[in-house]
Enzyme design. Sequence first.
Site, PDB file in Angstrom:
ATOM      1  N   CYS A   1      42.443  60.606  84.913  1.00 37.61           N
ATOM      2  CA  CYS A   1      42.924  59.605  83.616  1.00 37.61           C
ATOM      3  C   CYS A   1      41.539  59.074  83.186  1.00 37.61           C
ATOM      4  O   CYS A   1      41.472  58.422  81.979  1.00 37.61           O
ATOM      5  CB  CYS A   1      43.941  58.695  84.171  1.00 37.61           C
ATOM      6  SG  CYS A   1      45.532  59.498  84.210  1.00 37.61           S
TER       7      CYS A   1
ATOM      8  N   ALA B   1      55.178  52.097  71.615  1.00 34.81           N
ATOM      9  CA  ALA B   1      54.278  51.926  72.889  1.00 34.81           C
ATOM     10  C   ALA B   1      54.911  52.781  73.949  1.00 34.81           C
ATOM     11  O   ALA B   1      54.287  52.843  75.212  1.00 34.81           O
ATOM     12  CB  ALA B   1      54.498  50.551  73.448  1.00 34.81           C
ATOM     13  N   ASP B   2      55.967  53.536  73.748  1.00 29.73           N
ATOM     14  CA  ASP B   2      56.594  54.206  75.002  1.00 29.73           C
ATOM     15  C   ASP B   2      55.418  55.511  75.194  1.00 29.73           C
ATOM     16  O   ASP B   2      54.685  55.982  74.511  1.00 29.73           O
ATOM     17  CB  ASP B   2      57.974  54.827  74.537  1.00 29.73           C
ATOM     18  CG  ASP B   2      58.974  53.631  74.290  1.00 29.73           C
ATOM     19  OD1 ASP B   2      59.696  53.304  75.171  1.00 29.73           O
ATOM     20  OD2 ASP B   2      59.002  53.320  73.232  1.00 29.73           O
TER      21      ASP B   2
ATOM     22  N   ASP C   1      49.145  75.706  70.659  1.00 24.61           N
ATOM     23  CA  ASP C   1      47.906  76.317  70.454  1.00 24.61           C
ATOM     24  C   ASP C   1      46.898  75.427  70.568  1.00 24.61           C
ATOM     25  O   ASP C   1      46.891  74.107  70.339  1.00 24.61           O
ATOM     26  CB  ASP C   1      47.692  76.954  68.795  1.00 24.61           C
ATOM     27  CG  ASP C   1      47.208  78.244  69.118  1.00 24.61           C
ATOM     28  OD1 ASP C   1      46.165  78.496  69.773  1.00 24.61           O
ATOM     29  OD2 ASP C   1      48.010  79.215  68.679  1.00 24.61           O
TER      30      ASP C   1
ATOM     31  N   ASP D   1      52.669  79.799  63.929  1.00 25.77           N
ATOM     32  CA  ASP D   1      53.604  80.531  64.820  1.00 25.77           C
ATOM     33  C   ASP D   1      55.023  80.116  64.115  1.00 25.77           C
ATOM     34  O   ASP D   1      56.166  80.989  64.553  1.00 25.77           O
ATOM     35  CB  ASP D   1      53.662  80.112  66.207  1.00 25.77           C
ATOM     36  CG  ASP D   1      52.383  80.938  66.456  1.00 25.77           C
ATOM     37  OD1 ASP D   1      51.803  81.823  66.176  1.00 25.77           O
ATOM     38  OD2 ASP D   1      51.559  80.513  67.767  1.00 25.77           O
TER      39      ASP D   1
ATOM     40  N   THR E   1      44.199  62.420  74.164  1.00 24.03           N
ATOM     41  CA  THR E   1      42.658  62.473  73.830  1.00 24.03           C
ATOM     42  C   THR E   1      41.810  62.105  75.069  1.00 24.03           C
ATOM     43  O   THR E   1      42.169  61.122  75.771  1.00 24.03           O
ATOM     44  CB  THR E   1      42.166  61.386  72.593  1.00 24.03           C
ATOM     45  OG1 THR E   1      43.321  61.647  71.680  1.00 24.03           O
ATOM     46  CG2 THR E   1      40.883  61.855  72.314  1.00 24.03           C
TER      47      THR E   1
ATOM     48  N   ASP F   1      52.185  85.998  62.664  1.00 23.83           N
ATOM     49  CA  ASP F   1      50.568  85.764  62.436  1.00 23.83           C
ATOM     50  C   ASP F   1      49.945  86.392  63.072  1.00 23.83           C
ATOM     51  O   ASP F   1      49.904  86.570  64.147  1.00 23.83           O
ATOM     52  CB  ASP F   1      50.453  84.150  62.229  1.00 23.83           C
ATOM     53  CG  ASP F   1      50.653  83.431  63.513  1.00 23.83           C
ATOM     54  OD1 ASP F   1      51.333  83.899  64.462  1.00 23.83           O
ATOM     55  OD2 ASP F   1      50.104  82.541  63.585  1.00 23.83           O
TER      56      ASP F   1
END
Length: 772
Positions: A427, A458-459, A477, A500, A552, A645
């Site tokens: 983390c 905020a969950d 993907d 997809d 992120t 695709d």
Amino acid sequence: MQTSAQPIFRDIVLVGGGHSHAIVLRQFAMQPMAGVRLTLICTNVHTPYSGMLPGYIAGHYSFDDVHIDLDRLCVMAGARFYKAEAVGIDRANKKVICKDRPAVEYDLLSINIGASPQMRGVSGADRYALPVKPIAQFNARWLALLARYESHAGQALRVAVVGGGAGGVEILLAMQQRMAAAQFHLFTDGASILPTHHPAVQKRLTRLLADRGVTLHTGATVTQVELGQLHAQGDTFEADEIVWALHAGGAAWLGATGLTLDAHGFVLVNDGLQSITDTSIFATGDCASMVSHSLEKAGVFAVRQGGPLAANLRRALVGEALKPYRPQKRHLALIGAGDQCAVASRGWLWGLVTKLGVGGANPSGRLLWQWKNWIDERFMRGFSELQPMREDGRHRAKKVSKNLKMKLAPNELQEASAAAAMRCGGCAAKVGATVLSRALGGLRQAERADVLIGLRAADDAAVVHIPSGTAAVHTVDFFRSFVDDPYTFGRIAANHALGDIFAMGARVQSATAIATLPAGLESKVEATLRDMMTGAIAVLNDAGCALVGGHTGEGKELALGFAVNGLVDIASDNKTLPRIMTKGAMRAGDVLILTKPLGTGVLLAARVLGKARGRWVDAALVSMEQSNQAGAAYLLAHGATACTDVTGFGLLGHLFEMTAASNVSAQINLAVLPLFDGAQDCIGAGVVSSLQSANVRLSRVIQNPESFVDHPRYPLIFDPQTAGGLLASVPAYRVDECVAMLKGLGYTSATAIGCVLPVRSDESSVRLVCES
């Protein structure tokens, strides 16, 4: 995208792809500056060299001979290339305002955008005349004029050139070389042509124009331009094309920047090529005007300013005094006569010119042109005979320059130390919450009533309602960046992930993002994340897809992916398979349709190696940004039996999945496969994608590989695609209508590439043919 373990401390942004900036990129390619990142913003992938443009018009050079490939040059320099249009500068926040993309932050900014045609003072000129500048936009109009001339089949075309300077005369003679049967008129408001040159040069070229049958109108100020005619000297002159070669002025948007400009709208700069208003902004070439020197608007000065500009950008970053640029008092002008002959003009050389003469029958004039050609070709080789950057961001042939001591703020020093240190995992590898909230705070994503708890809550997780009578479709993907512009990458990554869902005929509902960003200064990380997610959210919004969350973290390379949820309608008993397109529903007799060209894999691989032309890569990127949503909806509504695709497994891999699932075989016609320009060239040069070898293992499913293994198109059926097109099977009786409608929807390369056949008893399921 070039990556490096070195944190980015400062950003140099170059607006415009003029001669000076091309030289700056070349010099930084040969000697990078640690901790400094260059970004080029330009509307065109190729920039013309003005010295060779007349030779191109005359037919002596090809397009590539006279254009610098900016994308390839940026790859070699480890610089980012943003194909965008700058429309302003936010000097308070140090941002370049761009059209149709987020603003670009800079620490130092340089402007080299050339001059813009000043046609507003003459009624109708901006509507009916063809301006020579900006040169990059002249080419398409010139080719159209040339085609128009050729279509006249001997009928004389009347061409008027407005402007009696060296540029206007040289352009006229070059056009006449290609359009010998056309009638040419040259209009100048002065008493003679070439007012800044010696009278002997004026006389020589005036006589040449007369010998070539050009009608010269002196003292003729053009006051009005209409369709097919212009007004000058109180008379009206008929013309099939009017070429505007008068002096140009500064771009209109410069007037709103607050920078001090001269009377013609050019940025006023000091001897260090630095704006006299803002020390963080530089300007060179035709768009700049030096306070201490009055310079003619000629390409020679932009070329000579490139080296001093590169040096001063480095000096400005480390707080050193700028090096003054001292322009030569006189410069040699070699004026082309169209027929591979030239006139030299520089002070005492006028006497030499008088003796040598000019013209196809005069060998001395031809020697001057050969001299000019040698100079020009040597200059252009300087932008093509470079080696690409290594994976660590360094040039193969030269050492990286020493890390000059840039002045960093205390907080920047602390962040730089943290970015360069061994990074934590788990983390602790997340991007900071402050950076994340700032980067995403101003972005607007699609609102959906069925998203009960989304991105703004905020969950820890999103809550999405699945409406009654629908079933959920899920896909995921993720891949690392392969382009310099994080905004473009965000758009392509989102488009690729949505593919997809569309290929199955489903509607997108929500998505969660997974992003990886290289560690660095908070401001740089924040800008990258904001640009990338701005592009991604724009695509999601267009598709009606809500971004409901994501993760992120830090990593060595920029990467982005999405987990996407879609919806399809089902029967009320919740048991009947919904009306979707699957891979396993092809039927013998169907026709195979492919909606986009092949070749993204090899083009991207060739770009890294410096072997792909910028326009090839640009066309592929434009295709990658094109959504499959409209095409899939049309295919579903008009009888497509199966669809997928085309992505990482290539055309053959995805087709094999379909034939195996449908218990059929198929035939592909290599001759009609739509390919991106340059894809076959790159294959011929021995370039393949890194995934190519894995995909080639599927050659076992081809019934007749020995007949086509040496065919130049054969490798492209294995080429992995990013955000590729749709491969669908359609009933034969609907194929013509279907292809025509897909082209009308914007899938201009949509093609019937083969057909579905009954199943074979052996393992092979795909047969190749090559029929024109």
